[in-house]
Scaffold this active site. Structure first.
Site, PDB file in Angstrom:
ATOM      1  N   HIS A 192       0.847  -1.187   0.000  1.00 33.59           N
ATOM      2  CA  HIS A 192       0.000   0.000   0.000  1.00 33.59           C
ATOM      3  C   HIS A 192       0.892   1.251   0.000  1.00 33.59           C
ATOM      4  O   HIS A 192       2.101   1.151   0.188  1.00 33.59           O
ATOM      5  CB  HIS A 192      -0.931   0.017   1.227  1.00 33.59           C
ATOM      6  CG  HIS A 192      -0.213   0.134   2.534  1.00 33.59           C
ATOM      7  ND1 HIS A 192       0.079  -0.945   3.329  1.00 33.59           N
ATOM      8  CD2 HIS A 192       0.291   1.209   3.198  1.00 33.59           C
ATOM      9  CE1 HIS A 192       0.719  -0.568   4.413  1.00 33.59           C
ATOM     10  NE2 HIS A 192       0.864   0.754   4.363  1.00 33.59           N
ATOM     11  N   ALA A 193       0.265   2.382  -0.202  1.00 34.39           N
ATOM     12  CA  ALA A 193       0.922   3.686  -0.030  1.00 34.39           C
ATOM     13  C   ALA A 193       0.028   4.534   0.867  1.00 34.39           C
ATOM     14  O   ALA A 193      -1.149   4.219   1.064  1.00 34.39           O
ATOM     15  CB  ALA A 193       1.122   4.375  -1.382  1.00 34.39           C
TER      16      ALA A 193
END
Lengths: 141, 141
Positions: free
Chosen positions: B49-50
């Site tokens: 994820h970011a």
């Protein structure tokens, strides 16, 4: 003395674990400083001081360590070996740390920056201050 | 992409080590949250994820882990295996964590509380947002 543990919720499954600590939520103070102690030789004693004002939460994120704690009413011994249990350490508690496992990493969250003036490193002086005895050099009044 | 490491001063001697992290001092943000991940199986991939806004500092306080990082300009790989080196993770960086050693404990300091809305968990969506492309359901405009 009374030992105050905080049970920490763990998130995860068989693939891995995560524990989250948030200031003023499950940590009962603002987190200004985080330190960790590691690579301790088994026979070392650390700590041997009290803090006048500091509040801390200690978590054994790996391995185990034993703490001797004394708030002036008598000592208590605590083994920390569960990464989902934190130990709350208030001000004016004398602490000594020993019996570190080889792999021990003890993480500590603190509500203040490092301040040498906050340390009491002499046990007799600690007893004088915790019992509210005014201290004048060479004289316990 | 550019990797930003922070060398952390260690205090100690042959009896043991201590590393101290203080907000807005050697940690370039306010510490609101601390989490740690542990007991990971070697073959697991975590992260993926970011964050839109979060800034974090990751420290391998025990063991080692590999991170794949991508800010949209191309991926980089980093091995974290030194408890005196932190890795600064800014916003809008896709990250994957893998090759955890059996004993790995990765501690992460964060400047915000946990917020599910801050996560981007779809890589194509990450690429659209990092490149500033407006996204409408089903259409990359």
């Amino acid at each position: 003395m009374e030992i105050e543990r905080i049970q920490l919720q763990k998130h995860g499954d068989s693939r891995g674990m995560l524990v989250s600590l948030e200031q003023n939520r499950n940590v009962p103070f603002e987190i200004r400083r985080v330190y960790y102690i590691f690579a301790n030789t088994p026979d070392v004693h650390r700590g041997q001081h009290a803090h006048r004002h500091l509040t801390q939460l200690a978590v054994p994120v790996r391995g185990s360590v034993t703490l001797l704690l004394d708030d002036g009413t008598g000592p208590a011994t605590v083994v920390l070996d569960d990464p989902t249990q934190g130990l709350l350490l208030g001000s004016m508690v004398w602490r000594e740390l020993y019996d570190f496992s080889d792999d021990c990493v003890l993480m500590v969250l603190a509500d203040q920056f490092y301040d040498p003036a906050d340390y009491i490193t002499d046990y007799a002086q600690f007893l004088r201050e915790v019992h509210g005895v005014r201290y004048v050099e060479g004289l316990a009044l």
